[in-house]
Design a protein around this motif. Structure first.
Motif, PDB file in Angstrom:
ATOM      1  N   TYR A 115      22.912  38.188 -30.384  1.00 19.21           N
ATOM      2  CA  TYR A 115      22.860  37.245 -29.268  1.00 19.21           C
ATOM      3  C   TYR A 115      23.024  35.793 -29.739  1.00 19.21           C
ATOM      4  O   TYR A 115      23.243  34.915 -28.903  1.00 19.21           O
ATOM      5  N   ASP A 116      22.894  35.570 -31.040  1.00 20.22           N
ATOM      6  CA  ASP A 116      23.066  34.202 -31.549  1.00 20.22           C
ATOM      7  C   ASP A 116      24.510  33.754 -31.261  1.00 20.22           C
ATOM      8  O   ASP A 116      25.472  34.454 -31.636  1.00 20.22           O
ATOM      9  N   PRO A 117      24.688  32.611 -30.592  1.00 22.93           N
ATOM     10  CA  PRO A 117      26.039  32.210 -30.158  1.00 22.93           C
ATOM     11  C   PRO A 117      27.040  32.114 -31.306  1.00 22.93           C
ATOM     12  O   PRO A 117      28.152  32.638 -31.207  1.00 22.93           O
ATOM     13  N   VAL A 118      26.679  31.428 -32.391  1.00 23.50           N
ATOM     14  CA  VAL A 118      27.613  31.228 -33.511  1.00 23.50           C
ATOM     15  C   VAL A 118      27.890  32.558 -34.202  1.00 23.50           C
ATOM     16  O   VAL A 118      29.045  32.879 -34.524  1.00 23.50           O
ATOM     17  N   ALA A 119      26.848  33.365 -34.429  1.00 14.60           N
ATOM     18  CA  ALA A 119      27.039  34.658 -35.084  1.00 14.60           C
ATOM     19  C   ALA A 119      27.914  35.572 -34.231  1.00 14.60           C
ATOM     20  O   ALA A 119      28.767  36.307 -34.746  1.00 14.60           O
ATOM     21  N   ASN A 120      27.688  35.539 -32.899  1.00 18.75           N
ATOM     22  CA  ASN A 120      28.454  36.395 -31.994  1.00 18.75           C
ATOM     23  C   ASN A 120      29.934  35.991 -31.990  1.00 18.75           C
ATOM     24  O   ASN A 120      30.825  36.852 -32.059  1.00 18.75           O
ATOM     25  N   ILE A 121      30.214  34.702 -31.933  1.00 21.63           N
ATOM     26  CA  ILE A 121      31.611  34.220 -31.898  1.00 21.63           C
ATOM     27  C   ILE A 121      32.334  34.571 -33.192  1.00 21.63           C
ATOM     28  O   ILE A 121      33.450  35.094 -33.174  1.00 21.63           O
ATOM     29  N   THR A 122      31.707  34.265 -34.336  1.00 21.48           N
ATOM     30  CA  THR A 122      32.389  34.481 -35.618  1.00 21.48           C
ATOM     31  C   THR A 122      32.618  35.964 -35.888  1.00 21.48           C
ATOM     32  O   THR A 122      33.671  36.359 -36.408  1.00 21.48           O
ATOM     33  N   ALA A 123      31.660  36.822 -35.526  1.00 16.60           N
ATOM     34  CA  ALA A 123      31.854  38.268 -35.721  1.00 16.60           C
ATOM     35  C   ALA A 123      32.983  38.772 -34.830  1.00 16.60           C
ATOM     36  O   ALA A 123      33.839  39.569 -35.264  1.00 16.60           O
ATOM     37  N   ALA A 124      33.020  38.328 -33.577  1.00 17.40           N
ATOM     38  CA  ALA A 124      34.066  38.758 -32.645  1.00 17.40           C
ATOM     39  C   ALA A 124      35.438  38.274 -33.132  1.00 17.40           C
ATOM     40  O   ALA A 124      36.434  39.024 -33.054  1.00 17.40           O
ATOM     41  N   CYS A 125      35.515  37.042 -33.627  1.00 20.51           N
ATOM     42  CA  CYS A 125      36.798  36.503 -34.124  1.00 20.51           C
ATOM     43  C   CYS A 125      37.233  37.231 -35.391  1.00 20.51           C
ATOM     44  O   CYS A 125      38.438  37.435 -35.612  1.00 20.51           O
ATOM     45  N   ASN A 126      36.273  37.629 -36.218  1.00 22.94           N
ATOM     46  CA  ASN A 126      36.588  38.377 -37.431  1.00 22.94           C
ATOM     47  C   ASN A 126      37.168  39.741 -37.064  1.00 22.94           C
ATOM     48  O   ASN A 126      38.150  40.205 -37.657  1.00 22.94           O
ATOM     49  N   TYR A 127      36.566  40.388 -36.048  1.00 23.27           N
ATOM     50  CA  TYR A 127      37.071  41.685 -35.565  1.00 23.27           C
ATOM     51  C   TYR A 127      38.477  41.516 -34.958  1.00 23.27           C
ATOM     52  O   TYR A 127      39.386  42.308 -35.229  1.00 23.27           O
TER      53      TYR A 127
END
Length: 280
Positions: free
Chosen positions: A253-265
């Motif tokens: 749910y952490d905004p930065v962690a969620n964005i970077t993981a999604a962009c990595n995928y």
């Protein structure tokens, strides 16, 4: 008395005959012949003496020229004028050597550079009249003052406190909103070589969660399987864990962690989040 006179005459006659016998031309010619003999003997003796003296004089001149010929010395690293003057036994020491090579050495006798050529035994260029005396008197004190100043400068540099290290750049700060989360995620992505743009991320967030970091989908097929989509870019837990980027939070749910993981995928599957325009 008659006995003494009788004694002189035979001596006189003997002398006259001796002269005649030598000259063979009479007593009248005897004197010129004797004179010629004496005159010719003198030049013979003089020429012999000159021949004996001449080689000695020429040899002495040659030796003098040989001794006077200046030597050449190419300066190598670590040498000083004092060291070179001692090596060649220069009369007058380093000052004399410096005066003879001022043009090559420069104004500072304490700084001689490797590769320059010094002439050992060279005469310094004679300054005119009063300037010559002043230059010779001023050279040594000036050199000593220069050397002292350089020693003081080296000492000051050695004992001076080390310069303070430049202050570390302040870490970048980001606002705690959608704009700040996207910008911070882009900074992390740049460190890890993950492609993506602000526009591509923002566009997909608005479609997936309307910018709500706590959004969750409890009705689609993923939810039925027990792995609902979560966060700004609606990432399920298995995908988040597989593409989590080091240095970010492990909370999906952490905004930065969620964005970077999604962009990595998205980068792994589609080349970039910029290429995603629908469900992914």
């Amino acid at each position: 008395m008659p006995a003494q006179g009788k004694h002189r005459r035979p001596k006189s006659v003997s002398l006259g005959r001796g002269i005649a016998a030598v000259t063979a031309g009479g007593a009248v010619l005897a004197l010129p012949v004797l004179g010629a003999t004496t005159a010719s003997a003198a030049p013979a003796h003089s020429l012999a003496a000159e021949k004996a003296v001449a080689p000695v004089s020429v040899t002495a001149q040659a030796n003098s020229v040989t001794k006077a010929a200046p030597a050449k010395h190419s300066v190598v690293s670590g040498e000083t004028l004092s060291k070179i003057a001692r090596e060649y036994s220069v009369s007058g020491g380093w000052k004399k050597l410096y005066e003879g090579n001022r043009k090559a050495v420069g104004e500072n006798p304490n700084l001689i550079h490797p590769g320059i050529t010094l002439t050992i035994g060279a005469k310094a260029a004679a300054p005119s009249d009063a300037k010559a005396g002043k230059a010779s008197k001023a050279a040594a004190p000036a050199a000593e003052r220069t050397a002292a100043a350089e020693r003081a400068d080296r000492s000051e540099r050695t004992t001076a406190a080390p310069a303070a290290a430049p202050a570390a750049a302040a870490p970048a700060t980001y606002t705690n909103d959608l704009d700040g989360w996207i910008k911070e995620s882009l900074a992390v992505m740049a460190q890890h070589g993950i492609p993506g743009s602000y526009e591509g991320i923002h566009r997909n967030i608005i479609r997936e969660s309307s910018g709500n970091p706590n959004a969750i989908n409890n009705w689609d097929s993923n939810a039925v399987k027990g792995t609902p989509s979560k966060g700004l870019l609606q990432v399920i837990d298995p995908t988040f864990q597989a593409y989590h980027v080091p240095g970010t939070s492990t909370d999906s749910y952490d905004p930065v962690a969620n964005i970077t993981a999604a962009c990595n995928y998205a980068a792994d599957r589609y080349g970039s989040i910029d290429n995603v325009f629908g469900a992914y």
